[in-house]
Enzyme design. Sequence first.
Site, PDB file in Angstrom:
ATOM      1  N   TYR A 154       0.837  -1.210   0.000  1.00 58.33           N
ATOM      2  CA  TYR A 154       0.000   0.000   0.000  1.00 58.33           C
ATOM      3  C   TYR A 154       0.869   1.257   0.000  1.00 58.33           C
ATOM      4  O   TYR A 154       0.680   2.168  -0.813  1.00 58.33           O
ATOM      5  CB  TYR A 154      -0.919  -0.010   1.229  1.00 58.33           C
ATOM      6  CG  TYR A 154      -1.822   1.197   1.339  1.00 58.33           C
ATOM      7  CD1 TYR A 154      -2.966   1.313   0.554  1.00 58.33           C
ATOM      8  CD2 TYR A 154      -1.535   2.225   2.240  1.00 58.33           C
ATOM      9  CE1 TYR A 154      -3.798   2.426   0.650  1.00 58.33           C
ATOM     10  CE2 TYR A 154      -2.365   3.336   2.344  1.00 58.33           C
ATOM     11  CZ  TYR A 154      -3.495   3.434   1.554  1.00 58.33           C
ATOM     12  OH  TYR A 154      -4.312   4.536   1.655  1.00 58.33           O
ATOM     13  N   LYS A 158       1.392   4.473  -2.808  1.00 62.63           N
ATOM     14  CA  LYS A 158       1.109   5.889  -2.529  1.00 62.63           C
ATOM     15  C   LYS A 158       2.311   6.762  -2.895  1.00 62.63           C
ATOM     16  O   LYS A 158       2.151   7.887  -3.362  1.00 62.63           O
ATOM     17  CB  LYS A 158       0.681   6.061  -1.071  1.00 62.63           C
ATOM     18  CG  LYS A 158      -0.648   5.351  -0.770  1.00 62.63           C
ATOM     19  CD  LYS A 158      -1.770   5.855  -1.682  1.00 62.63           C
ATOM     20  CE  LYS A 158      -3.104   5.196  -1.462  1.00 62.63           C
ATOM     21  NZ  LYS A 158      -4.178   5.741  -2.293  1.00 62.63           N
ATOM     22  N   THR A 189     -13.711   6.718   6.837  1.00 64.14           N
ATOM     23  CA  THR A 189     -14.265   6.057   5.640  1.00 64.14           C
ATOM     24  C   THR A 189     -14.188   4.540   5.845  1.00 64.14           C
ATOM     25  O   THR A 189     -13.551   4.081   6.792  1.00 64.14           O
ATOM     26  CB  THR A 189     -13.430   6.392   4.376  1.00 64.14           C
ATOM     27  OG1 THR A 189     -12.184   5.697   4.482  1.00 64.14           O
ATOM     28  CG2 THR A 189     -13.193   7.876   4.184  1.00 64.14           C
TER      29      THR A 189
HETATM   30  N1  NAD Z   1      -9.529   6.876   4.848  1.00 62.47           N
HETATM   31  C1  NAD Z   1      -8.264   7.147   5.119  1.00 62.47           C
HETATM   32  O1  NAD Z   1      -7.858   7.216   6.289  1.00 62.47           O
HETATM   33  C2  NAD Z   1      -7.298   7.387   3.999  1.00 62.47           C
HETATM   34  C3  NAD Z   1      -6.047   7.931   4.297  1.00 62.47           C
HETATM   35  C4  NAD Z   1      -5.144   8.175   3.265  1.00 62.47           C
HETATM   36  C5  NAD Z   1      -5.492   7.885   1.975  1.00 62.47           C
HETATM   37  N2  NAD Z   1      -6.714   7.347   1.685  1.00 62.47           N
HETATM   38  C6  NAD Z   1      -7.034   7.071   0.302  1.00 62.47           C
HETATM   39  O2  NAD Z   1      -8.271   7.633  -0.026  1.00 62.47           O
HETATM   40  C7  NAD Z   1      -8.801   6.950  -1.162  1.00 62.47           C
HETATM   41  C8  NAD Z   1     -10.247   6.615  -0.928  1.00 62.47           C
HETATM   42  O3  NAD Z   1     -10.334   5.685   0.125  1.00 62.47           O
HETATM   43  P1  NAD Z   1     -11.450   5.851   1.226  1.00 62.47           P
HETATM   44  O4  NAD Z   1     -10.778   6.240   2.467  1.00 62.47           O
HETATM   45  O5  NAD Z   1     -12.538   6.678   0.681  1.00 62.47           O
HETATM   46  O6  NAD Z   1     -11.899   4.327   1.429  1.00 62.47           O
HETATM   47  P2  NAD Z   1     -13.001   3.495   0.643  1.00 62.47           P
HETATM   48  O7  NAD Z   1     -12.721   2.065   0.920  1.00 62.47           O
HETATM   49  O8  NAD Z   1     -14.339   4.026   0.997  1.00 62.47           O
HETATM   50  O9  NAD Z   1     -12.728   3.847  -0.890  1.00 62.47           O
HETATM   51  C9  NAD Z   1     -12.029   3.018  -1.783  1.00 62.47           C
HETATM   52  C10 NAD Z   1     -12.979   2.683  -2.918  1.00 62.47           C
HETATM   53  O10 NAD Z   1     -12.253   2.020  -3.954  1.00 62.47           O
HETATM   54  C11 NAD Z   1     -13.128   1.033  -4.470  1.00 62.47           C
HETATM   55  N3  NAD Z   1     -12.354   0.035  -5.220  1.00 62.47           N
HETATM   56  C12 NAD Z   1     -11.448  -0.849  -4.712  1.00 62.47           C
HETATM   57  N4  NAD Z   1     -10.969  -1.610  -5.722  1.00 62.47           N
HETATM   58  C13 NAD Z   1     -11.570  -1.188  -6.863  1.00 62.47           C
HETATM   59  C14 NAD Z   1     -11.474  -1.584  -8.211  1.00 62.47           C
HETATM   60  N5  NAD Z   1     -10.663  -2.573  -8.613  1.00 62.47           N
HETATM   61  N6  NAD Z   1     -12.246  -0.949  -9.133  1.00 62.47           N
HETATM   62  C15 NAD Z   1     -13.091   0.044  -8.743  1.00 62.47           C
HETATM   63  N7  NAD Z   1     -13.204   0.478  -7.478  1.00 62.47           N
HETATM   64  C16 NAD Z   1     -12.460  -0.145  -6.546  1.00 62.47           C
HETATM   65  C17 NAD Z   1     -13.825   0.467  -3.266  1.00 62.47           C
HETATM   66  O11 NAD Z   1     -14.973  -0.275  -3.614  1.00 62.47           O
HETATM   67  C18 NAD Z   1     -14.129   1.752  -2.505  1.00 62.47           C
HETATM   68  O12 NAD Z   1     -15.351   2.304  -2.944  1.00 62.47           O
HETATM   69  C19 NAD Z   1      -7.917   5.731  -1.367  1.00 62.47           C
HETATM   70  O13 NAD Z   1      -7.005   6.008  -2.406  1.00 62.47           O
HETATM   71  C20 NAD Z   1      -7.182   5.611  -0.054  1.00 62.47           C
HETATM   72  O14 NAD Z   1      -5.939   4.963  -0.198  1.00 62.47           O
HETATM   73  C21 NAD Z   1      -7.628   7.106   2.670  1.00 62.47           C
END
Ligand code: NAD
Length: 261
Positions: A154, A158, A189
């Site tokens: 992961y 990033k 989330t």
């Molecule tokens: N929530 C946090 O703390 C956090 C922190 C840093 C970065 N992020 C990043 O934010 C972004 C969004 O994540 P989030 O926090 O909203 O979580 P989330 O799990 O709600 O969102 C991720 C989404 O990606 C979708 N997904 C996964 N594989 C897929 C595929 N092959 N095709 C289509 N869709 C797919 C999932 O179904 C989900 O809807 C991500 O890139 C995550 O790495 C989140």
Amino acid sequence: MKDFDGKVALVTGTTGIGLATARRLAAGGAAIIACGIDRAANAALQVVLENSGAGALVIGADVSVPDQVRDAVAAGVERFGGLDVIVNSAAVHPYGTAVSTDFETWNKAMSVNVGSIYLTAHFGIPEMVRRGGGAIVNVASVQGFACQQNVAAYATTKGAIHTLTRALALDHARSGIRVNSVSPGSIRTPILEKAARGENGTDADVEAAYKRFGEAHPIGRIGEPEEVAELIAFLCSSKAGFCTGADYRIDGGLTAGIGVK
Ligand SMILES: NC(=O)c1ccc[n+]([C@@H]2O[C@H](COP(=O)([O-])OP(=O)(O)OC[C@H]3O[C@@H](n4cnc5c(N)ncnc54)[C@H](O)[C@@H]3O)[C@@H](O)[C@H]2O)c1
């Protein structure tokens, strides 16, 4: 006049930050093409967007599969007449070291988290060029700068997103296309909920875990997806016309310090 009137935005990921961003851009007047693999979330987002009066095409697609991204872009352009904005939020978050992560899991993280950004650019940028420009925002993470243990795949994706953001920005600046990334700290989330439940999904007290995660951030709380969506919307808007090739941290001060109290 709203900030995205007449614009068409493609958002990957239909929960969490993707959901909040789709809603924010739609509230700003954009028509939304959303791609996600979670069918229940897709159906819910279609209803939310339609109820808000926005043009909405929510597509069940695996954004790591070239044909599915190509078809989603084509369907959106056919429905709404073009493409102006791409927000790449879809990701998977496997746990493991290089030793405990199998090659299939490693490759999946690369192809979903990084490959999808290449694919939306590959198929989407020519459409943006036809419109005379556009904006792309990639959702990276603080883990691209400084990572925790046991997230080798992961965190690597990033860091790669920060680099791909710079490469896209340089290559397409003269076409009027701006490309930036955002790097969130802990945001409320489904991905964070999974982390809160622990690697084996056994820890039940999610709110207690959120409080613990929040205390690690100098601001003293975790962030909300709407806060990230607001930054993304700014970067996608004409107000950010001189911003490109950069990463914007939204982490409650997490990476400002050295973690020692
Ligand atoms: N929530 C946090 O703390 C956090 C922190 C840093 C970065 N992020 C990043 O934010 C972004 C969004 O994540 P989030 O926090 O909203 O979580 P989330 O799990 O709600 O969102 C991720 C989404 O990606 C979708 N997904 C996964 N594989 C897929 C595929 N092959 N095709 C289509 N869709 C797919 C999932 O179904 C989900 O809807 C991500 O890139 C995550 O790495 C989140």
